[in-house]
Design a protein around this motif. Structure first.
Motif, mmCIF file in Angstrom:
data_model
loop_
_atom_site.group_PDB
_atom_site.id
_atom_site.type_symbol
_atom_site.label_atom_id
_atom_site.label_comp_id
_atom_site.label_asym_id
_atom_site.label_seq_id
_atom_site.Cartn_x
_atom_site.Cartn_y
_atom_site.Cartn_z
ATOM 1 N N LYS A 103 0.969 -1.164 0.117
ATOM 2 C CA LYS A 103 0.325 -0.261 -0.092
ATOM 3 C C LYS A 103 0.759 1.481 -0.452
ATOM 4 O O LYS A 103 0.256 2.346 -0.277
ATOM 5 N N GLU A 107 1.075 4.170 -2.133
ATOM 6 C CA GLU A 107 0.694 5.599 -3.126
ATOM 7 C C GLU A 107 2.000 6.524 -3.195
ATOM 8 O O GLU A 107 1.745 7.640 -3.371
ATOM 9 N N SER A 854 -0.975 8.584 9.384
ATOM 10 C CA SER A 854 -1.814 7.532 9.395
ATOM 11 C C SER A 854 -2.376 6.772 10.754
ATOM 12 O O SER A 854 -1.473 5.379 11.051
ATOM 13 N N LYS A 856 -3.849 5.406 13.474
ATOM 14 C CA LYS A 856 -6.144 5.206 13.485
ATOM 15 C C LYS A 856 -6.621 6.074 14.433
ATOM 16 O O LYS A 856 -7.515 6.363 14.422
ATOM 17 N N VAL A 890 -2.503 13.613 7.596
ATOM 18 C CA VAL A 890 -2.646 12.411 6.489
ATOM 19 C C VAL A 890 -3.507 10.807 6.727
ATOM 20 O O VAL A 890 -2.545 10.251 7.326
ATOM 21 N N HIS A 891 -4.176 11.273 6.396
ATOM 22 C CA HIS A 891 -5.339 9.490 6.234
ATOM 23 C C HIS A 891 -5.351 9.610 8.645
ATOM 24 O O HIS A 891 -4.761 8.786 9.030
ATOM 25 N N PRO A 893 -8.613 8.938 10.444
ATOM 26 C CA PRO A 893 -9.695 8.834 10.339
ATOM 27 C C PRO A 893 -10.601 9.741 11.749
ATOM 28 O O PRO A 893 -11.769 9.778 11.510
ATOM 29 N N SER A 915 -8.121 12.849 3.631
ATOM 30 C CA SER A 915 -8.607 11.815 4.589
ATOM 31 C C SER A 915 -9.209 12.264 6.316
ATOM 32 O O SER A 915 -7.729 11.639 6.718
ATOM 33 N N CYS A 916 -8.772 13.065 6.663
ATOM 34 C CA CYS A 916 -9.317 13.673 7.964
ATOM 35 C C CYS A 916 -10.991 14.156 7.695
ATOM 36 O O CYS A 916 -10.959 15.589 7.770
ATOM 37 N N TYR A 941 -7.113 16.485 -1.159
ATOM 38 C CA TYR A 941 -7.650 15.201 -2.193
ATOM 39 C C TYR A 941 -8.813 15.599 -2.932
ATOM 40 O O TYR A 941 -9.785 16.335 -2.358
#
Length: 969
Positions: A103, A107, A854, A856, A890-891, A893, A915-916, A941
């Motif tokens: 992954k 990216e 990233s 989580k 970034v990323h 969630p 991605s937030c 994004y």
């Protein structure tokens, strides 16, 4: 015995089958990942080529991308070895790592497009190349205003900027380029291409392709290349293409530049007004020389004097007048006279300049006699030799200072010194003197460069005595005819060209040739007879070629002092070096050699040996012992050094290599630190399970730790002796069984000079520092007081930078911890919920870059409570981060808040939020009637446009005034 062997074999087979059943797709997924890694390597090579061939300062995001690519490539090498020898219990974990890495690599491949190009504004890099004053003077401002008005006029699609050499055409065009990068109508599609005098369609197409990030390496047909360039430009929409230093008419369609259309502009700079007309420029602007007053003011500024003795002032004004208002001329002149105070010397200099100009009336350009005078002012012969050597590089080529100094030493252009450090210092001093004389120009990244007119002057000097043949960077495909290789030649440079082969039977008669540079050519082979009439050769540079094997005639070059084969990635063997007993420098780094060349042990004069990145499996016993004069030794990091032989090298000053045990590490560090002067070193502690570490050598004092070796008793036990002057630390999969890095590694408390620290894949780490009572902290020392960069990657139990013992009260921070921190990067720390507690904000007052990727479970970046859960007393106080320039989230969630109160961040330049989607507010951009003054870009994004438009703003007009900065990618 046979029965026992059969039982062991069957047992191994059972384990193999069991592990395969546990994760049946591991091998197949690893092969898929390997293919993606190879593609990523190719893209990395392309990007690095673009960076190397341009004289600009790269964007930080490009630096980060390269770092992440390197990390993944190196991690994959380690992963492959671990898969090959994995145990049953680790197979599942390895499969998870393969999936995660796949992954990441995908990216990284997606990120490699780099919207807006690879480089920062030219003002921060290329603008430093010019010798004219930065953006001042009435003439400059008037020229810029005229150019800018034409660029903003939709009816003007082509602009010509002309004027005599050295007048400042490139500088004013660069200033326009800087401003265009922030002009929304061109969407950062602004391209700078230096054309230069030695022009060819093929070379110009290649340069434009690099700017557009196209791969032309396998396409040679100019018509097809033109079609591809044309299509790419068409897709970019509006753009500005600036062609600098155009000497003759260029057929834009043959190159692939689209004809005039709305939104697309072509700008050229040239010494000829006629060229501007021939290229159909709609607006032609002449860059005039400076007025006498402006010239005088600039001369005094460069001379470093506010007032002069009346007689000296009179002489100076005559000298400045002779420069004719050309900035390059009087800036160079001032550089050559800086520090002169004696009136007799001033009068002599004035007379010398007068004679120089009179004697060179035949020269093409008015500025050249003055440049020649500045060269003649270099009274020290070694300064002249080193200056002329720089002309061997291509026009507009950024030259690494370290590379130049290494060549000065190898070519014996400087005075001999007893140590490498002393010679290195002498090299820096020489470059500094050439810079002060304005004969070399320093870039922001530390590289140096020659102005094209100064290089022309240098080449004119070498042509006069017929000692140099320089055809560097001309994109020639064939070696010059043998007739051009005359007997008088001393140095030949054919670097950075497209030469693929040398004709069979070619044997130039160059008995006096001392230096031959063929580096950075796609050269695959050299006929054996090529060197037979070059027996006087001292330096042979084949670095960066595609050479597969070397001719045996190299073995007979008994006068050779320097052999450079770095980055010859196809080279697997080297013929015997037994006769090359005068060799002092041998660079085989990043080749594919698997064994040392025969005869290396005979090179008793060798001072530099570089084997980093080779495929050597071992260093034969006794080889290093015979090389007693070695000052620089760099070995592959996947093999342990023969420690006793290294400790016998009493002149060693620069070392890179790996050791197999803690005791060897301590012995080596003690030895290196006892050297006078102190050594540079990069030491890697490896284990038999891990063939590579995750760092590469840098020219600083560095130790990389792979503490798997510390868990293996066979490799030795004992406390690591941390060097007192260490600058960088890396911890990777160490098996460190402590929750706090600083507490688990007590020696960090005395590592006062550590500037960089990376922590990767540590399963037990919960925090960096665990704080207890003030008395206990003071007794332990203050770690990380000089730390500037901290990177944390995939720490599964990491909770925060600090943890406090007990919940009753928060222990105060010791003064100095993290106060110098400028860069903080956190990736894949999934247990962390809050990054920065309120009480830590003052400590991080120097933070310039914050990246959180990233993670989580993270919910807050700056908490409104301290780590003990108690609310902050002054809850109305605003948050201030006075130096923060880049914020990258970034990323994430679960991220709900960057900060719950008003945030003052006037220094912010770039914000990347991707991605937030649980985030509702962006405080650094809100609460004020206008955007932060330094803001350049907000990146989101493209598929999250709706999320961006739904954000809540305290200030009613925030969304409107921020819109020009937003880029959806």
């Amino acid at each position: 015995m046979d029965k026992l062997l059969e039982i062991v074999t069957k047992a191994a087979e059972i384990v193999t089958n069991a592990t395969t059943l546990l994760c049946p797709d591991l091998e197949e997924n690893t092969q898929t990942l390997q293919r993606k890694i190879e593609l990523l390597k190719s893209r990395k090579v392309d990007v690095q080529a673009d960076l190397q061939n341009a004289g600009k300062k790269r964007k930080r995001e490009v630096e980060d991308w390269l770092i992440n690519v390197k990390k993944n490539i190196t991690e994959f090498e380690t992963l492959e070895q671990q898969i090959q020898c994995c145990r049953f219990y680790s197979r599942q974990k390895l499969a998870e790592r393969v999936e995660r890495m796949t992954k990441e690599v995908m990216e990284l491949d997606e990120q490699s497009d780099f919207p807006g190009g690879l480089f920062l504004e030219v003002d921060e890099s290329i603008g430093q190349l010019m010798l004219t004053p930065p953006h001042n003077g009435q003439a400059f401002l008037q020229n810029f205003d005229d150019i800018w008005a034409s660029l903003m006029d939709d009816n003007i699609l082509s602009i010509g900027i002309y004027g005599m050499g050295g007048v400042g055409k490139t500088t004013v065009a660069m200033h326009a380029h800087d401003n265009l990068l922030n002009e929304p109508k061109f969407s950062a599609h602004v391209y700078w291409i230096t054309v230069s005098q030695e022009f060819s369609i093929h070379k110009l197409q290649s340069d434009i392709a690099q700017a557009l990030k196209l791969d032309f390496s396998r396409r040679s047909d100019e018509k097809k290349r033109a079609a591809q360039l044309f299509q790419t430009f068409q897709k970019r929409g509006s753009f500005v293409l600036i062609l600098d230093d155009v000497w003759k008419q260029i057929d834009a369609e043959k190159i692939g530049i689209p004809p005039r259309r709305d939104g697309c502009k072509l700008v050229i700079t040239s010494r000829s007004k006629e060229v501007c007309h021939q290229m159909g420029c709609q607006r032609i602007i002449k860059v005039n020389t400076l007025s006498e007053q402006e010239a005088w003011e600039l001369f005094l500024k460069k001379l470093g004097r506010d007032e002069l003795h009346p007689e000296v002032e009179e002489i100076c004004k005559k000298m400045v007048k002779r420069c004719g208002g050309l900035p390059l001329a009087f800036v160079t002149l001032a550089g050559s006279m800086r520090g002169v105070t004696d009136i007799h010397e001033w009068r002599d200099a004035s007379e010398e300049l007068k004679e120089s100009c009179m004697g060179r009336a035949d020269m093409e350009n008015e500025v050249l006699p003055i440049l020649l005078y500045s060269y003649n002012r270099l009274r020290d012969p070694k300064l002249r030799r080193c200056f002329l050597y720089c002309s061997l590089y291509p026009e507009d080529y950024p030259i690494r200072r370290e590379e130049l100094i290494e060549n000065f030493i190898s070519e014996e252009l400087m005075d001999r010194r007893l140590s490498w450090r002393a010679e290195n210092d002498q090299g820096h001093a020489i470059l500094n003197q050439l810079e002060r004389a304005c004969l070399l120009e320093r870039l922001l990244d530390g590289n140096v460069k020659m102005h094209d007119l100064i290089r022309d002057m240098a080449l004119g000097i070498t042509k006069h005595n017929r000692s140099y043949m320089v055809k560097a960077g001309l994109h020639i495909r064939e070696i010059p005819d043998v007739q051009e290789w005359t007997e008088d030649l001393d140095k030949i440079s054919l670097m950075v060209n497209s030469i693929e082969e040398i004709s069979i039977g070619m044997s130039p008669n160059c008995p006096r040739l001392s230096t031959l540079i063929l580096s950075q050519n796609p050269l695959k082979s050299i006929p054996n007879c090529f060197f037979t009439q070059m027996r006087g050769l001292h330096t042979l540079n084949l670095s960066g070629t595609s050479i597969q094997y070397l001719p045996h005639s190299i073995s007979d070059l008994e006068n050779l002092r320097t052999l450079l084969l770095r980055n010859c990635s196809s080279l697997k063997s080297v013929p015997t070096l037994e006769k090359l007993r005068l060799l002092t420098r041998l660079d085989l780094a990043c080749t594919k050699i698997e064994e040392l060349p025969d005869g290396v042990e005979s090179l008793t004069n060798l001072k530099v040996l570089d084997l980093v990145g080779t495929s050597l499996s071992m260093i034969p016993t006794g080889v290093l012992h015979s090389l007693s004069l070695l000052q620089q030794l760099r070995l592959p990091i996947h093999i342990g050094v023969p420690i006793e032989e290294v400790l016998a090298l009493k002149q060693l000053e620069d070392f890179c290599g790996s050791v197999n045990s803690v005791s060897d590490l301590n012995r080596l560090i003690t030895f290196l630190q006892s050297m006078m002067p102190p050594s540079f070193y990069s030491i890697f502690l490896i284990s038999k399970f891990c063939g590579h570490t995750l760092v590469e050598r840098s020219r600083c004092k560095l130790v990389g730790f792979d503490q798997n070796s510390l868990m293996d008793s066979s490799l030795g036990e004992g406390k690591i002796l941390l060097p007192r002057d260490i600058e960088e630390l890396i911890f990777s999969t160490s098996g460190l069984r402590r929750s706090s890095l600083a507490n688990g590694f007590q020696m960090l408390n005395n590592a006062r000079y550590v500037k960089k620290c990376n922590v990767w894949y540590e399963d037990e780490i919960e925090c960096i520092i665990r704080l207890s009572s003030t008395e206990e902290q003071q007794s332990c020392g203050v770690p990380f007081q000089s730390l500037e960069e901290l990177s944390l990657y995939e720490l599964p139990y990491f909770i925060g930078l600090f943890m406090w013992e007990g919940k009753a009260a928060v222990a105060p921070l010791l003064p100095g911890i993290f106060t110098q921190l400028t860069d903080l990067r956190i990736f894949g720390c999934n247990k962390m919920k809050k990054l920065i507690p309120w009480s830590l904000l003052q400590t991080l007052s120097n933070l310039q870059k914050l990246e959180v990727i990233s993670c989580k479970e993270i919910e807050e970046i700056i908490g409104d409570e301290d780590d003990d859960g108690s609310p902050v007393i002054n809850s109305s106080a605003e948050v201030t981060m006075p130096r923060l320039k880049k914020l990258r989230l970034v990323h994430l969630p679960e991220l709900k808040s960057i900060c719950k109160r008003m945030m003052v961040c006037d220094s912010i330049e770039n914000i990347i939020i991707m991605s937030c989607t649980n985030l509702k507010k962006v405080p650094p951009l809100d609460g004020h009637p206008s955007p932060p003054p330094s803001l350049k870009e907000i990146k989101v994004y493209a598929e999250q446009r709706e999320w961006w438009e739904s954000l809540e703003w305290e200030h009613p007009n925030a969304n409107n005034f921020l819109q020009p900065f937003v880029k959806f990618s």
